[in-house]
Design an enzyme around this catalytic site. Structure first.
Site, PDB file in Angstrom:
ATOM      1  N   HIS A  67       0.854  -1.185   0.000  1.00 60.39           N
ATOM      2  CA  HIS A  67       0.000   0.000   0.000  1.00 60.39           C
ATOM      3  C   HIS A  67       0.895   1.242   0.000  1.00 60.39           C
ATOM      4  CE1 HIS A  67      -3.130   2.815   1.002  1.00 60.39           C
ATOM      5  NE2 HIS A  67      -4.005   1.894   1.333  1.00 60.39           N
TER       6      HIS A  67
ATOM      7  N   HIS B 259      -2.435   4.527  11.484  1.00 60.13           N
ATOM      8  CA  HIS B 259      -1.188   5.276  11.521  1.00 60.13           C
ATOM      9  C   HIS B 259      -1.339   6.539  12.355  1.00 60.13           C
ATOM     10  CE1 HIS B 259      -3.425   7.299   8.345  1.00 60.13           C
ATOM     11  NE2 HIS B 259      -2.581   8.308   8.384  1.00 60.13           N
TER      12      HIS B 259
ATOM     13  N   GLU C  68      -4.299  16.147   9.322  1.00 59.37           N
ATOM     14  CA  GLU C  68      -5.096  15.789   8.154  1.00 59.37           C
ATOM     15  C   GLU C  68      -6.547  16.219   8.341  1.00 59.37           C
ATOM     16  OE1 GLU C  68      -4.699  11.590   7.837  1.00 59.37           O
ATOM     17  OE2 GLU C  68      -2.519  11.630   7.746  1.00 59.37           O
TER      18      GLU C  68
ATOM     19  N   HIS D  47      -7.882  14.696  11.886  1.00 56.21           N
ATOM     20  CA  HIS D  47      -6.968  13.873  12.669  1.00 56.21           C
ATOM     21  C   HIS D  47      -5.678  14.673  12.810  1.00 56.21           C
ATOM     22  CE1 HIS D  47      -9.539  10.757  10.533  1.00 56.21           C
ATOM     23  NE2 HIS D  47      -9.906  10.705  11.800  1.00 56.21           N
TER      24      HIS D  47
ATOM     25  N   HIS E 282      -5.185   7.098  13.995  1.00 55.64           N
ATOM     26  CA  HIS E 282      -6.478   6.962  13.330  1.00 55.64           C
ATOM     27  C   HIS E 282      -6.348   5.888  12.264  1.00 55.64           C
ATOM     28  CE1 HIS E 282      -4.130  10.071  11.270  1.00 55.64           C
ATOM     29  NE2 HIS E 282      -4.719   9.692  10.139  1.00 55.64           N
TER      30      HIS E 282
END
Length: 440
Positions: free
Chosen positions: A293, A336, A342, A366, A372
């Site tokens: 990812h 993470h 963010e 966040h 989160h």
């Protein structure tokens, strides 16, 4: 008398030099400031960078206008815009440390223009030292009539979610609808018409260095956003005498003056400091085609540098429709925490990492170093779904990401529809550890 360009349109490119005229011969050739301009126009330069900025970063536009801009401002009166806040704005009664999510801010019967309907959600950095940002929601149901605005503090990145707007700027007209964005540079005068309302959307106010296209690194020359897809308007002018208001945002305060004419009187212009629009459907996402990812930086449409290489003042990320094809991989965004703060907004559809509760028009925050990730439903689906190609359709989410902590305003903490139970979306995550290794 009112004058217009022969046709409303756009010129392609981002950060390139343009030239456009609404009357033939209005644009001087071979010089920027002739002794006498054609049609009795005034030559004036709008500068977006320091005069001695490197050639590739130097931004300015020469405008040939009916009146110089000094005629558009008189004595100022300070006015109050109670819902538009600038950093530093730290409310001692508001806790910004946490994971937050909001339902869409509802429309109201109150008459609101694009400017008076601005509602600040978060601030970061310091507008006086020109670092950081603010995020806003706008609500608009009324057009700005003989009412003009510019920000000396910031450029504005506008992301509509509902309704259609038309920006009448000094350099031309830009129409804006959902799935598009517009960038209005610092210092540019404009008014906004509600074409289809009520309108609602998101705004990133950038105090720092201008937005630019990110480097592609090993991606190479293609994919992500291309400069040719950013459209700049053609020249269009108003020669109209009418009592008008000019509002200026300067160092976080608002000031107003009255003039007797329209300030949108640029008949011709050339340069590289201009507003532009971009269709988000032109963004070409990239991703893993075997396993694992990539970091969310692969979704970066625009970045505003901070002076620290690779660490942005602001990144604007777009998470849109795409194929997921990686094998043996947890496909939703992983759990993470990181140094970036963010703020996400949902333009349409369902966000795959939060299939419940994150509504179109809604936002989440966040903050830096706050953990989160997916809720339980997304985790279970991502952990157990069959590994075959999946097309994520009907989804478009964005992120305003900054190196600075984002502080909530009182509006965000008390007036906006905050989901008090958002933190509970992780409460049902189970302990699955039993000491037994997973079969290969």
């Amino acid at each position: 008398m009112q004058g217009y360009a022969p046709a409303k349109g756009y010129m392609p490119g981002f950060g390139n030099d343009f030239e456009t005229e609404a009357l033939p011969g209005a644009l001087p050739q071979g010089m920027n400031s002739p002794q006498k301009c054609n049609y009795g126009l005034y030559a004036e330069q709008l500068t977006g960078t320091a005069f001695t900025a490197p050639r590739g970063k130097n931004e300015r536009t020469w405008c040939y206008r009916i009146r110089p801009s000094v005629k558009h401002t008189h004595r100022f009166t300070k006015i109050n815009m109670p819902h538009w806040k600038s950093a530093p704005h730290v409310d001692p009664d508001v806790v910004s440390l946490g994971q937050y999510r909001w339902d869409p801010v509802p429309h109201t019967e109150e008459e609101l223009t694009f400017i008076t309907g601005m509602r600040t959600m978060t601030t970061a950095g310091d507008v006086n030292t020109q670092i950081g940002m603010a995020s806003h929601i706008y609500l608009a149901n009324k057009s700005m009539e003989d009412d003009y605005f510019y920000s000396a503090d910031s450029e504005l990145l506008i992301v509509p979610q509902q309704g259609e707007l038309r920006f009448y700027t000094e350099l031309g007209i830009i129409d804006l609808a959902p799935k598009e964005i517009v960038i209005i540079p610092r210092g540019l005068v404009y008014r906004v018409e509600v074409v289809e309302g009520p309108a609602r959307g998101f705004v990133c106010e950038n105090y720092g260095q201008k937005f630019d296209l990110p480097g592609r690194g090993p991606i190479g020359a293609n994919c992500l956003a291309n400069s040719r897809d950013f459209k700049t308007p053609v020249a269009r002018f108003e020669d109209r005498d009418a009592e008008s208001r000019m509002t200026i945002k300067w160092c976080g305060s608002f000031h107003q003056t009255t003039i007797d004419h329209s300030p949108l009187d640029v008949v011709a212009w050339h340069g590289n400091y201009a507003p532009c629009k971009y269709d988000l459907r032109s963004f070409s996402p990239v991703g893993a085609i075997l396993f694992d990812h990539p970091d969310p930086s692969i979704f970066c449409v625009l970045t505003a540098p901070s002076g620290i290489e690779g660490t942005a003042n602001i990144d604007f990320l777009l998470i849109r429709e795409r194929w997921l094809v990686s094998e043996n991989t947890f496909r939703p965004a992983w759990y993470h925490k990181n140094i970036m703060s963010e703020l996400c907004g949902n333009i349409l559809g369902v966000y795959d990492a939060k299939p419940q509760g994150f509504l179109p028009g809604g936002m989440s925050l966040h903050n830096m170093m706050l953990p989160h990730g997916p809720d339980r439903e997304a985790f279970e689906k991502g952990s157990n779904e069959k590994m075959e190609p999946v097309y994520l359709d009907d989804t478009m989410t964005f992120m305003f990401e900054t190196r600075f902590p984002q502080h909530l305003t009182q509006f965000a903490a008390q007036d906006a529809p905050l989901q008090d139970d958002y933190i509970d979306c992780w409460s049902s995550l189970e302990k699955k550890f039993d000491g037994t290794p997973q079969p290969k």
